[in-house]
Motif scaffolding. Structure first.
Motif, mmCIF file in Angstrom:
data_model
loop_
_atom_site.group_PDB
_atom_site.id
_atom_site.type_symbol
_atom_site.label_atom_id
_atom_site.label_comp_id
_atom_site.label_asym_id
_atom_site.label_seq_id
_atom_site.Cartn_x
_atom_site.Cartn_y
_atom_site.Cartn_z
ATOM 1 N N UNK A 243 0.835 -1.191 0.000
ATOM 2 C CA UNK A 243 0.000 0.000 0.000
ATOM 3 C C UNK A 243 0.881 1.256 0.000
ATOM 4 N N UNK A 244 0.517 2.209 -0.835
ATOM 5 C CA UNK A 244 1.206 3.497 -0.856
ATOM 6 C C UNK A 244 0.267 4.566 -0.340
ATOM 7 N N UNK A 245 0.834 5.550 0.354
ATOM 8 C CA UNK A 245 0.075 6.704 0.841
ATOM 9 C C UNK A 245 0.910 7.939 0.584
ATOM 10 N N UNK A 246 0.327 8.943 -0.064
ATOM 11 C CA UNK A 246 1.042 10.190 -0.275
ATOM 12 C C UNK A 246 0.053 11.325 -0.492
ATOM 13 N N UNK A 247 0.549 12.546 -0.460
ATOM 14 C CA UNK A 247 -0.281 13.725 -0.639
ATOM 15 C C UNK A 247 -0.272 14.125 -2.111
ATOM 16 N N UNK A 248 -1.463 14.344 -2.685
ATOM 17 C CA UNK A 248 -1.605 14.813 -4.058
ATOM 18 C C UNK A 248 -2.600 15.962 -4.019
ATOM 19 N N UNK A 249 -2.153 17.146 -4.397
ATOM 20 C CA UNK A 249 -2.992 18.347 -4.385
ATOM 21 C C UNK A 249 -3.628 18.589 -3.011
ATOM 22 N N UNK A 250 -2.863 18.340 -1.950
ATOM 23 C CA UNK A 250 -3.343 18.596 -0.604
ATOM 24 C C UNK A 250 -4.259 17.530 -0.039
ATOM 25 N N UNK A 251 -4.490 16.456 -0.767
ATOM 26 C CA UNK A 251 -5.350 15.368 -0.298
ATOM 27 C C UNK A 251 -4.541 14.091 -0.139
ATOM 28 N N UNK A 252 -4.844 13.308 0.897
ATOM 29 C CA UNK A 252 -4.162 12.035 1.127
ATOM 30 C C UNK A 252 -4.736 10.999 0.156
ATOM 31 N N UNK A 253 -3.854 10.354 -0.615
ATOM 32 C CA UNK A 253 -4.265 9.349 -1.596
ATOM 33 C C UNK A 253 -3.563 8.046 -1.237
ATOM 34 N N UNK B 99 6.059 -4.672 -4.869
ATOM 35 C CA UNK B 99 6.731 -3.497 -4.324
ATOM 36 C C UNK B 99 7.316 -2.571 -5.367
ATOM 37 N N UNK B 100 7.752 -3.118 -6.494
ATOM 38 C CA UNK B 100 8.344 -2.278 -7.546
ATOM 39 C C UNK B 100 7.288 -1.321 -8.107
ATOM 40 N N UNK B 101 6.073 -1.804 -8.311
ATOM 41 C CA UNK B 101 5.006 -0.931 -8.796
ATOM 42 C C UNK B 101 4.661 0.127 -7.755
ATOM 43 N N UNK B 102 4.633 -0.255 -6.494
ATOM 44 C CA UNK B 102 4.285 0.679 -5.419
ATOM 45 C C UNK B 102 5.334 1.787 -5.298
ATOM 46 N N UNK B 103 6.612 1.449 -5.495
ATOM 47 C CA UNK B 103 7.663 2.467 -5.404
ATOM 48 C C UNK B 103 7.584 3.474 -6.510
ATOM 49 N N UNK B 104 7.133 3.075 -7.709
ATOM 50 C CA UNK B 104 7.022 3.996 -8.828
ATOM 51 C C UNK B 104 5.842 4.902 -8.602
#
Length: 60
Positions: free
Chosen positions: A38-48, A55-60
Motif C-alpha cells: 500500500x502506498x500513501x502520499x499527498x496529491x494536491x493537498x489530499x491524502x491518496x 513493491x516495484x510498482x508501489x515504489x514507482x
C-alpha cells in the motif's frame, strides 16, 4: 531497463524490509500481506492511497 536495486534520489527509506523483494521499502510504502503493498502520499493537498501487487510498482 530500470535498475530497482538503488533507491531513487530523495526517497526516504523506512527501515522496513519488503519480504518478497528483500529490499528496504520507502517511507510511503507499507507491506500488508502477500501481494499487497500500500502506498500513501499527498496529491494536491489530499491524502491518496492505493494498493499494488508488488513493491516495484508501489515504489514507482
Amino acid at each position: 531497463m530500470v535498475d530497482d536495486t538503488k533507491p531513487l534520489a530523495g526517497d526516504v527509506m523506512s527501515g522496513r524490509m519488503g519480504p518478497a523483494m528483500g529490499k528496504l521499502l520507502p517511507r510511503y510504502v507499507s507491506y500488508r500481506g502477500p501481494k499487497q503493498y500500500m502506498t500513501r502520499k499527498m496529491v494536491d493537498g489530499r491524502r491518496v492511497q492505493e494498493t499494488f501487487s508488488n513493491g516495484a510498482q508501489a515504489r514507482r
